[in-house]
Design an enzyme around this catalytic site. Sequence first.
Site, PDB file in Angstrom:
ATOM      1  N   ARG A 261       0.840  -1.200   0.000  1.00 42.27           N
ATOM      2  CA  ARG A 261       0.000   0.000   0.000  1.00 42.27           C
ATOM      3  C   ARG A 261       0.872   1.246   0.000  1.00 42.27           C
ATOM      4  NH1 ARG A 261      -4.957  -1.773   4.154  1.00 42.27           N
ATOM      5  NH2 ARG A 261      -5.335  -3.795   3.132  1.00 42.27           N
ATOM      6  N   ARG A 276       1.817   1.566  10.423  1.00 46.21           N
ATOM      7  CA  ARG A 276       1.353   1.914   9.078  1.00 46.21           C
ATOM      8  C   ARG A 276       2.545   1.846   8.125  1.00 46.21           C
ATOM      9  NH1 ARG A 276      -3.315   4.639   7.760  1.00 46.21           N
ATOM     10  NH2 ARG A 276      -3.523   5.419   9.892  1.00 46.21           N
ATOM     11  N   GLU A 348      -7.425   0.139  14.665  1.00 40.20           N
ATOM     12  CA  GLU A 348      -7.958  -0.972  13.862  1.00 40.20           C
ATOM     13  C   GLU A 348      -6.934  -2.095  13.690  1.00 40.20           C
ATOM     14  OE1 GLU A 348      -8.995  -2.017   9.228  1.00 40.20           O
ATOM     15  OE2 GLU A 348      -9.000   0.091   9.843  1.00 40.20           O
ATOM     16  N   SER A 351     -10.942  -6.039  10.134  1.00 37.40           N
ATOM     17  CA  SER A 351     -12.217  -5.511   9.654  1.00 37.40           C
ATOM     18  C   SER A 351     -12.900  -6.590   8.829  1.00 37.40           C
ATOM     19  CB  SER A 351     -12.007  -4.249   8.809  1.00 37.40           C
ATOM     20  OG  SER A 351     -11.310  -4.570   7.620  1.00 37.40           O
ATOM     21  N   ARG A 388       0.476  -4.858  12.631  1.00 38.09           N
ATOM     22  CA  ARG A 388      -0.394  -4.224  13.631  1.00 38.09           C
ATOM     23  C   ARG A 388      -0.669  -5.166  14.804  1.00 38.09           C
ATOM     24  NH1 ARG A 388      -4.771  -0.102  10.921  1.00 38.09           N
ATOM     25  NH2 ARG A 388      -3.253   1.066   9.677  1.00 38.09           N
TER      26      ARG A 388
END
Length: 425
Positions: A261, A276, A348, A351, A388
């Site tokens: 990403r 991140r 987060e 999800s 994460r």
Amino acid sequence: MIDLRLLREDPDRVRASQRARGEDVALVDSLLSADERRRSSGVRFDELRAEQKGLGKLIGRATGDEKAELLKRAEQLKTDVKAADTERDAADAETQELLQRLGNLVHPDVPVGGEEDFVTLETHGTHRDFAAEGFEPRDHLELGQLLGAIDVERGAKVSGSRFYFLTGVGALLELALVNAAIAQATAAGFTPMLTPALVRPQSMAGTGFLGQAAQDVYHLDKDDLYLVGTSEVPLAAYHMDEILDAERLPLRYAGFSPCFRREAGSHGKDTRGIFRVHQFDKVEMFSYVLPEDSQAEHQRLLEWEKQWLTSLELPFRVIDVASADLGSSAARKYDCEAWIPTQGKYRELTSTSDCTEFQSRRLSIRVREGKKVRPLATLNGTLCAVPRTIVAILENHQQADGSVRVPEVLRPYLGGREVLEPVAK
């Protein structure tokens, strides 16, 4: 994409969905207009072609002046048919282009608003009181350096900012997490999958990642291939252009893949450590179900995520993501956010999204029930985004001396190790 018939029958519902997403409502009327031109030009083309075919038979039987007139009409029809065909193709292309820009219909129970307008559905676990335990918690990067587990300086030297090395017990911890997550998914009936990291444009577009999310996608121009940001993409495209028998559903896959990403819109956010990053590994759940079963499957995916985070002994909450914070493919999305002690907030970790028929229509995946063929529903759910999860484990299970207690579920995958010990001061 959504069903055009639904758009025609209930355009106000589509407008309301666009409004809830904070997106262009005028797109609905533009699409309705293009669809009307597509259908009317199609009717016009069919009528001219029918006349053209009928005229051919008449010409064969005609003579003299009558035949001359018919031949003249045939020439005009040839021109008109070509023009109608061009108009029909142009209207169809415009309709498809506009349809690709329209997001999925937001579920009516989704809270309306932006990123901060989520609704907390439930909270699990308790926050540790480090003051009562007599020490100030270290953040995950400091802990990772003490453990010899994380090296961001050499990651930046080799690849640039937001890259990292997992070393020693850090690498072992990732492998333990992946194996434990795959074991849980397999026990729940998922088929484990190792998926491609590079996909063709139709795979990326079909899952909805070339719209609002395009800025975060890496593209290899020379090969016209995309690096995936999640194995959701290859798992969704796995059955592209196929018709599945209803008896095979539900189909559930657990994909493990590297993810890439650009994080184009996150400059200045989470620059410290590995929360991140541009590249990470992830275990992703993916389901194909009948449309009427998608909401129940969504709850099942959420339960599996909760089971996973509970097994890691992490405090977390579940939120119902607000409408303007949904991805274009999702009708509804739940996030599980773990408590990060040094940040003093939930972040987060996993999800799960119900994409209803949106992706299957774009990817031409259908289900056969007897003689009936129709689109099916797809859903996805992150089980373990590795970096994460490592952040949450290190910070929540740290001890005063810089060591980190290993959750019981991971110990069999770490040679029975109960504690990760510091190797550097």
